[in-house]
Design an enzyme around this catalytic site. Structure first.
Site, mmCIF file in Angstrom:
data_model
loop_
_atom_site.group_PDB
_atom_site.id
_atom_site.type_symbol
_atom_site.label_atom_id
_atom_site.label_comp_id
_atom_site.label_asym_id
_atom_site.label_seq_id
_atom_site.Cartn_x
_atom_site.Cartn_y
_atom_site.Cartn_z
ATOM 1 N N LYS A 136 18.590 -32.869 -18.139
ATOM 2 C CA LYS A 136 19.448 -32.486 -17.018
ATOM 3 C C LYS A 136 19.291 -31.002 -16.735
ATOM 4 O O LYS A 136 19.628 -30.168 -17.569
ATOM 5 C CB LYS A 136 20.922 -32.775 -17.346
ATOM 6 C CG LYS A 136 21.824 -32.615 -16.137
ATOM 7 C CD LYS A 136 23.280 -32.591 -16.484
ATOM 8 C CE LYS A 136 23.807 -31.188 -16.657
ATOM 9 N NZ LYS A 136 23.712 -30.344 -15.458
ATOM 10 N N GLY A 192 22.575 -22.482 -22.613
ATOM 11 C CA GLY A 192 23.664 -22.229 -21.669
ATOM 12 C C GLY A 192 24.705 -21.333 -22.310
ATOM 13 O O GLY A 192 24.406 -20.595 -23.255
ATOM 14 N N THR A 229 30.222 -23.676 -23.592
ATOM 15 C CA THR A 229 29.659 -25.024 -23.411
ATOM 16 C C THR A 229 29.015 -25.485 -24.718
ATOM 17 O O THR A 229 29.138 -26.652 -25.107
ATOM 18 C CB THR A 229 28.601 -25.024 -22.283
ATOM 19 O OG1 THR A 229 29.105 -24.298 -21.180
ATOM 20 C CG2 THR A 229 28.243 -26.427 -21.848
ATOM 21 N N GLU A 236 20.978 -22.603 -27.687
ATOM 22 C CA GLU A 236 20.611 -21.242 -27.269
ATOM 23 C C GLU A 236 21.707 -20.767 -26.337
ATOM 24 O O GLU A 236 21.822 -21.262 -25.209
ATOM 25 C CB GLU A 236 19.263 -21.263 -26.529
ATOM 26 C CG GLU A 236 18.109 -21.800 -27.337
ATOM 27 C CD GLU A 236 17.747 -20.911 -28.511
ATOM 28 O OE1 GLU A 236 18.067 -19.708 -28.478
ATOM 29 O OE2 GLU A 236 17.160 -21.427 -29.469
ATOM 30 N N CYS A 251 19.332 -13.964 -20.229
ATOM 31 C CA CYS A 251 20.117 -13.892 -21.469
ATOM 32 C C CYS A 251 19.645 -12.735 -22.342
ATOM 33 O O CYS A 251 20.365 -12.296 -23.232
ATOM 34 C CB CYS A 251 20.017 -15.200 -22.217
ATOM 35 S SG CYS A 251 18.306 -15.687 -22.493
ATOM 36 N N GLU A 311 30.224 -11.367 -22.074
ATOM 37 C CA GLU A 311 28.966 -11.520 -21.340
ATOM 38 C C GLU A 311 29.265 -11.550 -19.838
ATOM 39 O O GLU A 311 29.949 -12.453 -19.360
ATOM 40 C CB GLU A 311 28.277 -12.826 -21.762
ATOM 41 C CG GLU A 311 26.890 -12.934 -21.175
ATOM 42 C CD GLU A 311 26.210 -14.269 -21.458
ATOM 43 O OE1 GLU A 311 26.866 -15.313 -21.395
ATOM 44 O OE2 GLU A 311 25.002 -14.243 -21.731
#
Ligand code: NAD
Length: 480
Positions: free
Chosen positions: A174, A227, A231, A249, A283, A384
């Site tokens: 996905k 992500g 999550t 990650e 990231c 973040e």
């Protein structure tokens, strides 16, 4: 308006329940396509197709699998410009960046794993004295789930899919619902390759509906996720009690430590990139910049002057250094951090405003923003932001720099600028990060392990690490 379709069992199809989501062009703030709002029924169908395909794909010879991955890479390469234009339109990133980085890297991901799998060998151990020999097979897991974010859409999607397929697994994947277009283009070109039907299934939709259905499906044996940290927590909560393999990650808040003995010009130019490439939505961007006190004022002046030269504009224009942020929601999130800066005793040195771009008035543009902070404990340095916002702060000693760098929940990457070898070694050892760059940034060799420590994740991607993740070792011991 174009409809994106699910790719299930080798066929492009509409969502089973007929629900759709709007897909936005962030450069204009307009809906330009629709994507399936898939649910557990679509995922169930994808799993069934993957189950049927697994006996075929897992028995392909290594050479056949390798050839198929090369075919996918070739097809993306043949359509490089169309893929890059689609990525830029869907994400808001400059077309120049998609052409130079995103799509070439997606091609490299398939090529790299097409080759790596031919070198991924079983091991054997002779147990001397007991007349025994052990050999360890690396079996594919079966069906695996790959879930990716919006910032480097095809780049990160293929970074998971390529090793999963190379290792002999069937995949239910996905992409982010915010940037689904290049995953759809990938499914179109897969139809023109020797990839058997059902080996790769791409199901579009939201995290809570489609993503959750993938994570909780009992026949999906592993989840490779990139992500946000929140999550990742939710995914771990569902998958861990089911004893699924997990590669997570997650987020980062990476320090950039600049010492006075560095190569100044190279450092300055690279720091502009590590701050604002892809609108700061990588990231690995170095969002906390710490500078040695003796050159702090000079750096501040020069850095701000360089940042002011950056042009925010339509992603399609070659002169645009920064394009649009990915969504209105994300723009507002990043902007709120800037608005709250004065309450954190922080000073905006440049930027800080939304930008109205001609003929793109509804697009999600923001100036590259530099903020001077007084403490590393403020929200600007601890959370973040994931946008074109960096903070500056001086340090007086190597010890203080290290303490500031490590004083955060994240540990993805760190960058150090110095020409002192001993300092390089000391800091590289002690920085709490999965990746340390010294006098460089985003310098990647795909054979190296990629991933973070602390709240930046669990496990490593890249090289043989990903092939290890997507296989299960089975040890066989024979006595003769
Ligand atoms: P996100 O966590 O919101 O979404 C990532 C993916 O997970 C999307 O496909 C989303 O639909 C899906 N998802 C959301 N909820 C889910 C659920 N409950 N179950 C299953 N899937 C679900 O992240 P994002 O906003 O798309 O991406 C930005 C984040 O990604 C940042 O935090 C960034 O640091 C991180 N990131 C990390 C790396 C890395 O390598 N460590 C690389 C790129 C981005």
């Amino acid at each position: 308006m174009q409809d994106i379709k699910n790719f299930i069992g080798g066929k492009l199809q509409n969502p089973i329940d007929g629900s759709w989501l709007d897909n936005y062009n962030p450069a204009k703030g307009e809906v330009y396509s629709r994507i399936p709002a898939s649910n557990s029924k679509d995922v169930e169908q994808a799993v069934e197709e993957a189950k049927n395909a697994f006996p075929v794909w897992s028995q392909f010879t290594i050479e056949q699998r390798s050839k198929t991955l090369h075919e996918i890479a070739d097809k993306i390469e043949e359509n490089l410009i169309a893929f890059a234009e689609a990525e830029s339109l869907d994400n808001g990133k400059p077309l120049s960046l998609a052409l130079a980085i995103d799509i070439p890297r997606a091609i490299s991901n398939f090529r790299f794993y097409a080759q790596a799998i031919t070198q991924f060998a079983s091991k054997s151990h002779e147990t001397v004295g007991t007349n025994s020999i052990n050999f360890t097979l690396k079996k594919p897991l079966g069906i695996v789930g790959c879930i990716s974010p919006w910032n480097l859409p095809l780049y990160l999607f293929s970074w998971k899919i390529a090793p999963a397929l190379a290792a002999g697994n069937c995949v239910v994947a996905k992409p982010s619902e915010v940037t689904p277009m290049t995953a759809y283009l990938l499914s179109e070109i897969c139809k023109e390759t020797s990839l058997p039907e059902g080996v790769l299934n791409i199901v579009h939709g939201t995290g809570p509906d489609t993503g959750q259905a993938i994570v909780e499906h009992p026949q999906i044996k592993a989840i490779s996720f990139t992500g946000g940290t929140k999550t990742g927590e939710m995914i771990a909560r569902t998958a861990a009690p089911m004893f699924k393999k997990l590669s997570l990650e997650l987020g980062g808040k990476n320090p950039n430590l600049i010492f006075a003995d560095c190569d100044y010009d190279k450092m300055l130019q690279t720091t502009i990139k590590s701050s604002f490439a892809n609108q700061g939505q990588i990231c690995l961007c170095g969002s906390r910049i710490f500078v040695e006190e003796s050159m702090y004022e000079q750096f501040k002046t020069d850095f701000v002057a360089e940042v002011k030269k950056l042009k925010v504009g339509p992603p399609s224009e070659a002169s645009s250094n920064l394009g649009a942020l990915v969504s209105k929601e994300h723009l507002e999130k990043v902007y709120k951090y800037i608005q709250d800066a004065p309450q954190q005793d922080a000073t905006i040195l440049c930027g800080g405003n939304k930008v109205e771009v001609e003929d793109h008035e509804q697009g999600y543009y923001l100036e590259p923003t530099v903020i001077e902070v007084k403490s590393n404990r403020c929200a600007l340095n601890q959370q973040e932001i994931f946008g074109p916002v960096v903070t500056l702060m001086p340090f007086s000693s190597e010890k203080e720099a290290l303490a500031l760098a490590n004083d955060v929940r994240y540990g993805l990457s760190a960058t150090v600028w110095t020409n002192d070898l001993n300092r390089t070694m000391r800091l590289s050892n002690q920085l709490e990060a999965g990746i340390v760059w010294v006098n460089t940034w985003l310098n990647r060799d795909l054979r190296t392990p990629f991933g973070g420590v602390k709240d930046s994740g669990v496990g490593r991607e890249g090289g043989f690490e990903a092939l290890e993740f997507f296989t299960e070792p089975k040890n066989i011991c024979i006595q003769y």
